[in-house]
Scaffold this motif. Structure first.
Motif, mmCIF file in Angstrom:
data_model
loop_
_atom_site.group_PDB
_atom_site.id
_atom_site.type_symbol
_atom_site.label_atom_id
_atom_site.label_comp_id
_atom_site.label_asym_id
_atom_site.label_seq_id
_atom_site.Cartn_x
_atom_site.Cartn_y
_atom_site.Cartn_z
ATOM 1 N N THR A 146 79.772 52.685 0.217
ATOM 2 C CA THR A 146 80.675 53.835 0.242
ATOM 3 C C THR A 146 81.604 53.940 -0.956
ATOM 4 N N THR A 147 81.755 52.870 -1.723
ATOM 5 C CA THR A 147 82.597 52.947 -2.917
ATOM 6 C C THR A 147 81.764 52.958 -4.186
ATOM 7 N N HIS A 148 80.476 52.743 -4.042
ATOM 8 C CA HIS A 148 79.547 52.693 -5.175
ATOM 9 C C HIS A 148 79.982 51.621 -6.175
ATOM 10 N N ALA A 149 80.539 50.534 -5.640
ATOM 11 C CA ALA A 149 80.963 49.401 -6.454
ATOM 12 C C ALA A 149 79.829 48.401 -6.615
ATOM 13 N N HIS A 150 78.653 48.783 -6.197
ATOM 14 C CA HIS A 150 77.494 47.890 -6.212
ATOM 15 C C HIS A 150 76.259 48.745 -6.406
ATOM 16 N N GLU A 151 75.146 48.110 -6.683
ATOM 17 C CA GLU A 151 73.906 48.850 -6.919
ATOM 18 C C GLU A 151 73.245 49.380 -5.653
ATOM 19 N N VAL A 152 73.711 48.966 -4.489
ATOM 20 C CA VAL A 152 73.093 49.367 -3.223
ATOM 21 C C VAL A 152 73.583 50.752 -2.794
ATOM 22 N N ASN A 153 72.649 51.585 -2.390
ATOM 23 C CA ASN A 153 72.929 52.913 -1.854
ATOM 24 C C ASN A 153 72.308 53.008 -0.473
ATOM 25 N N GLY A 154 72.643 54.050 0.264
ATOM 26 C CA GLY A 154 72.068 54.142 1.600
ATOM 27 C C GLY A 154 71.998 55.548 2.145
ATOM 28 N N PHE A 155 71.078 55.709 3.078
ATOM 29 C CA PHE A 155 70.932 56.945 3.844
ATOM 30 C C PHE A 155 71.066 56.603 5.322
ATOM 31 N N CYS A 156 71.432 57.612 6.097
ATOM 32 C CA CYS A 156 71.426 57.459 7.542
ATOM 33 C C CYS A 156 70.662 58.630 8.147
ATOM 34 N N ALA A 157 70.106 58.380 9.316
ATOM 35 C CA ALA A 157 69.422 59.409 10.083
ATOM 36 C C ALA A 157 70.321 59.773 11.249
ATOM 37 N N VAL A 158 70.582 61.070 11.395
ATOM 38 C CA VAL A 158 71.439 61.573 12.463
ATOM 39 C C VAL A 158 70.582 62.468 13.349
ATOM 40 N N LEU A 159 70.466 62.081 14.598
ATOM 41 C CA LEU A 159 69.647 62.807 15.564
ATOM 42 C C LEU A 159 70.567 63.457 16.593
ATOM 43 N N ASP A 160 70.547 64.775 16.615
ATOM 44 C CA ASP A 160 71.393 65.525 17.555
ATOM 45 C C ASP A 160 72.844 65.048 17.516
ATOM 46 N N GLY A 161 73.341 64.802 16.295
ATOM 47 C CA GLY A 161 74.742 64.424 16.117
ATOM 48 C C GLY A 161 75.046 62.944 16.219
ATOM 49 N N THR A 162 74.047 62.122 16.536
ATOM 50 C CA THR A 162 74.266 60.685 16.685
ATOM 51 C C THR A 162 73.536 59.930 15.574
ATOM 52 N N LEU A 163 74.255 59.021 14.916
ATOM 53 C CA LEU A 163 73.643 58.209 13.869
ATOM 54 C C LEU A 163 72.686 57.219 14.535
ATOM 55 N N VAL A 164 71.387 57.320 14.224
ATOM 56 C CA VAL A 164 70.381 56.502 14.893
ATOM 57 C C VAL A 164 69.588 55.605 13.956
ATOM 58 N N GLY A 165 69.749 55.772 12.639
ATOM 59 C CA GLY A 165 68.982 54.955 11.714
ATOM 60 C C GLY A 165 69.677 54.822 10.375
ATOM 61 N N ILE A 166 69.368 53.726 9.685
ATOM 62 C CA ILE A 166 69.947 53.467 8.366
ATOM 63 C C ILE A 166 68.879 52.880 7.452
ATOM 64 N N THR A 167 69.065 53.112 6.173
ATOM 65 C CA THR A 167 68.266 52.429 5.162
ATOM 66 C C THR A 167 69.129 52.217 3.935
ATOM 67 N N HIS A 168 68.881 51.127 3.242
ATOM 68 C CA HIS A 168 69.583 50.793 2.012
ATOM 69 C C HIS A 168 68.538 50.620 0.916
ATOM 70 N N TYR A 169 68.907 50.974 -0.304
ATOM 71 C CA TYR A 169 67.960 50.870 -1.415
ATOM 72 C C TYR A 169 68.713 50.633 -2.718
#
Length: 147
Positions: A44-67
């Motif tokens: 969230t601060t982009h102080a590192h090389e890792v980024n991420g996405f989340c999957a939101v299903l019907d308003g609820t966060l149900v999945g994550i991935t980092h890359y």
């Protein structure tokens, strides 16, 4: 059913923490709250090389991935390494995992990378069922040298 994939945001902290803790437990990895705080800060601060996405299903966060970006010297190119991918058990089969991988692939394409690469456990049959449909299993064996 409304599935949205987007970058991880500060407001996702509690839901992300719950999913990332479940991911660590799935793989039997000891992880502390401080470790998760560090990773969330990277995301969230982009102080590192890792980024991420989340999957939101019907308003609820149900999945994550980092890359993250990695160099491919033999190919004189770069790729994205998908480090973590987890979908809550209740949301499996909804397309969330595939949508998260698609988001990383789209990022790789738009940023000029040549490949998206990841590893998984040999016995992760459910995930491998998806991976075998969308990607090519490599012949490479992975080693870790602890320091």
């Amino acid at each position: 059913m409304n599935l949205i994939v987007r970058p991880i945001e500060l407001a996702d902290h509690a839901a992300w923490d719950e999913l990332y803790q479940a991911y660590a437990e799935f793989y039997g990895v000891a992880q502390t709250a401080d470790m998760r705080e560090r990773v969330f800060g990277w995301l969230t601060t982009h102080a590192h090389e890792v980024n991420g996405f989340c999957a939101v299903l019907d308003g609820t966060l149900v999945g994550i991935t980092h890359y993250r970006v990695f160099a491919r010297p033999l190919a004189a190119a770069t790729g994205l390494f998908l480090d973590d991918l987890f979908v809550s058990p209740s949301a499996r089969g909804t397309g969330a995992a595939g949508a998260l991988i698609d988001a990383v692939r789209d990022t790789a394409k738009s940023d000029g990378h040549s490949v998206v690469r990841w590893i998984t456990a040999k016995d992760n049959a459910r995930a491998r069922g998806l991976y075998d449909k969308i990607a090519n299993e490599t012949a490479w064996v992975t080693y870790d040298l602890n320091v």
